[in-house]
Enzyme design. Sequence first.
Site, PDB file in Angstrom:
ATOM      1  N   VAL A 120       0.843  -1.199   0.000  1.00 17.64           N
ATOM      2  CA  VAL A 120       0.000   0.000   0.000  1.00 17.64           C
ATOM      3  C   VAL A 120       0.887   1.262   0.000  1.00 17.64           C
ATOM      4  CG1 VAL A 120      -1.845   1.236   1.219  1.00 17.64           C
ATOM      5  CG2 VAL A 120      -1.795  -1.260   1.263  1.00 17.64           C
ATOM      6  N   HIS A 177      -0.698   4.567 -10.090  1.00 22.71           N
ATOM      7  CA  HIS A 177      -1.472   5.201  -9.025  1.00 22.71           C
ATOM      8  C   HIS A 177      -0.768   6.542  -8.793  1.00 22.71           C
ATOM      9  CE1 HIS A 177      -3.491   6.106  -5.307  1.00 22.71           C
ATOM     10  NE2 HIS A 177      -2.377   6.007  -4.601  1.00 22.71           N
TER      11      HIS A 177
HETATM   12  P1  NAD Z   1       2.131   7.615   8.662  1.00 26.42           P
HETATM   13  O1  NAD Z   1       3.314   8.514   8.717  1.00 26.42           O
HETATM   14  O2  NAD Z   1       0.941   7.922   9.496  1.00 26.42           O
HETATM   15  O3  NAD Z   1       2.573   6.120   9.037  1.00 26.42           O
HETATM   16  C1  NAD Z   1       3.720   5.509   8.542  1.00 26.42           C
HETATM   17  C2  NAD Z   1       4.199   4.578   9.645  1.00 26.42           C
HETATM   18  O4  NAD Z   1       5.292   3.815   9.155  1.00 26.42           O
HETATM   19  C3  NAD Z   1       4.699   5.315  10.897  1.00 26.42           C
HETATM   20  O5  NAD Z   1       3.943   4.922  12.034  1.00 26.42           O
HETATM   21  C4  NAD Z   1       6.159   4.912  11.009  1.00 26.42           C
HETATM   22  O6  NAD Z   1       6.605   4.765  12.343  1.00 26.42           O
HETATM   23  C5  NAD Z   1       6.133   3.577  10.273  1.00 26.42           C
HETATM   24  N1  NAD Z   1       7.452   3.142   9.822  1.00 26.42           N
HETATM   25  C6  NAD Z   1       8.418   3.885   9.233  1.00 26.42           C
HETATM   26  N2  NAD Z   1       9.478   3.090   8.973  1.00 26.42           N
HETATM   27  C7  NAD Z   1       9.151   1.849   9.394  1.00 26.42           C
HETATM   28  C8  NAD Z   1       9.842   0.606   9.404  1.00 26.42           C
HETATM   29  N3  NAD Z   1      11.074   0.499   8.919  1.00 26.42           N
HETATM   30  N4  NAD Z   1       9.203  -0.474   9.931  1.00 26.42           N
HETATM   31  C9  NAD Z   1       7.957  -0.370  10.431  1.00 26.42           C
HETATM   32  N5  NAD Z   1       7.261   0.791  10.452  1.00 26.42           N
HETATM   33  C10 NAD Z   1       7.855   1.871   9.940  1.00 26.42           C
HETATM   34  O7  NAD Z   1       1.731   7.508   7.116  1.00 26.42           O
HETATM   35  P2  NAD Z   1       0.348   6.957   6.556  1.00 26.42           P
HETATM   36  O8  NAD Z   1      -0.570   8.086   6.362  1.00 26.42           O
HETATM   37  O9  NAD Z   1      -0.063   5.785   7.364  1.00 26.42           O
HETATM   38  O10 NAD Z   1       0.805   6.476   5.090  1.00 26.42           O
HETATM   39  C11 NAD Z   1       1.589   5.317   4.942  1.00 26.42           C
HETATM   40  C12 NAD Z   1       1.896   5.067   3.482  1.00 26.42           C
HETATM   41  O11 NAD Z   1       0.675   4.766   2.787  1.00 26.42           O
HETATM   42  C13 NAD Z   1       2.513   6.276   2.760  1.00 26.42           C
HETATM   43  O12 NAD Z   1       3.528   5.836   1.880  1.00 26.42           O
HETATM   44  C14 NAD Z   1       1.332   6.831   1.979  1.00 26.42           C
HETATM   45  O13 NAD Z   1       1.740   7.577   0.840  1.00 26.42           O
HETATM   46  C15 NAD Z   1       0.646   5.547   1.603  1.00 26.42           C
HETATM   47  N6  NAD Z   1      -0.733   5.694   1.138  1.00 26.42           N
HETATM   48  C16 NAD Z   1      -1.079   4.917   0.087  1.00 26.42           C
HETATM   49  C17 NAD Z   1      -2.333   5.024  -0.462  1.00 26.42           C
HETATM   50  C18 NAD Z   1      -2.670   4.182  -1.670  1.00 26.42           C
HETATM   51  O14 NAD Z   1      -3.728   4.349  -2.307  1.00 26.42           O
HETATM   52  N7  NAD Z   1      -1.808   3.238  -2.052  1.00 26.42           N
HETATM   53  C19 NAD Z   1      -3.266   5.918   0.097  1.00 26.42           C
HETATM   54  C20 NAD Z   1      -2.900   6.669   1.204  1.00 26.42           C
HETATM   55  C21 NAD Z   1      -1.614   6.558   1.719  1.00 26.42           C
END
Ligand code: NAD
Length: 311
Positions: A120, A177
């Site tokens: 994701v 995407h």
């Molecule tokens: P967020 O910053 O709230 O959460 C990311 C989490 O990843 C954090 O809690 C952080 O501590 C954790 N993290 C970082 N490095 C890590 C590691 N090595 N091991 C384990 N955990 C780790 O961000 P979010 O809003 O939850 O977004 C997460 C991702 O999802 C982003 O890349 C965002 O762009 C993506 N996203 C994708 C879609 C889609 O349609 N594919 C939609 C929305 C967001």
Amino acid sequence: MTNNKKKVSIIGAGFVGSGIAYALTLKNIADEIVLIDINKDLANAEILDIQHGISDIGDTKIINGDYCDIVDSDLIILTAGRNRKDGETRLDLTADNTRITQGIVRNIKEYYNGGIVLVVSNPVDIITYFVTKQLGLKRGMVFGSGCVLDSSRFVNVVSGYANVGLDSVEAFVIGEHGESQIPVWSNVRVKGEPISISEAEKAEVTKKVRGIGAEIISKKGRTFYGISTCVCHIADSILNNRPAKLSVTSVLEGEYDLFDVALSVPSLIDASGVKEILKIELDEKEVQELAESAKGLKNVIESLNSQNVQV
Ligand code: NAD
């Protein structure tokens, strides 16, 4: 899995990872969820918050785990990584999130003993390509949520435009995407019929669908409800072997004349992951746009290679 219990591991307990855990809990489709994050306090707080719902709705067990806990997962969902800031494209996240995913894949490899891997984290096409190459699993077992969210946004906008319910609209977005995504107008059906719409109106709807994510981010800093619901739908298809036709991203091997690039096209999803990549008829313009979207993604992969990130 050695028994019928459904187990899902989610890497990243941020807004998206926790949102997915919450959605899965509401739908009560997993017996056990493992939430893994480098920020253990955050994962713990999210788990407590999710678990404080009414037990009548579901009894999913959620644990604050480590990578050893992914053993026997039916589904492993990658959501770790940073989110895009206002004004950034998803491709701007490539360097940071590929680096983060590299470490995560190393940890998964150590304990992986089966299950579908669903990406994701953004840029989801690039990260899906990277994880597919690094894990080397059977074809179909690694894929990304890709344009499922964009397709859902497209359905929403078209249903508003045509003034019909969401379930009267069939519509897909394919390709990246991201900025080069393609709403497949030639295949849009409203109550089973092709839509009657001018080129100017198509352009307006296309722009709106492509820009909705950025618009939400400019106002609330992130998106997570929509993607959490979409991932829950994908998870249901995998965990309950309920076939679904969804525009997910996976590495193509000649479909649509595209090779060695991950992007979204309609695919049949079930317990085996991507069971089949579906061939839909595209018009000439859509074929060309898909080829251009693939070219852009391939350039990003090549630039990662030149930065010595092994994909
Ligand atoms: P967020 O910053 O709230 O959460 C990311 C989490 O990843 C954090 O809690 C952080 O501590 C954790 N993290 C970082 N490095 C890590 C590691 N090595 N091991 C384990 N955990 C780790 O961000 P979010 O809003 O939850 O977004 C997460 C991702 O999802 C982003 O890349 C965002 O762009 C993506 N996203 C994708 C879609 C889609 O349609 N594919 C939609 C929305 C967001």
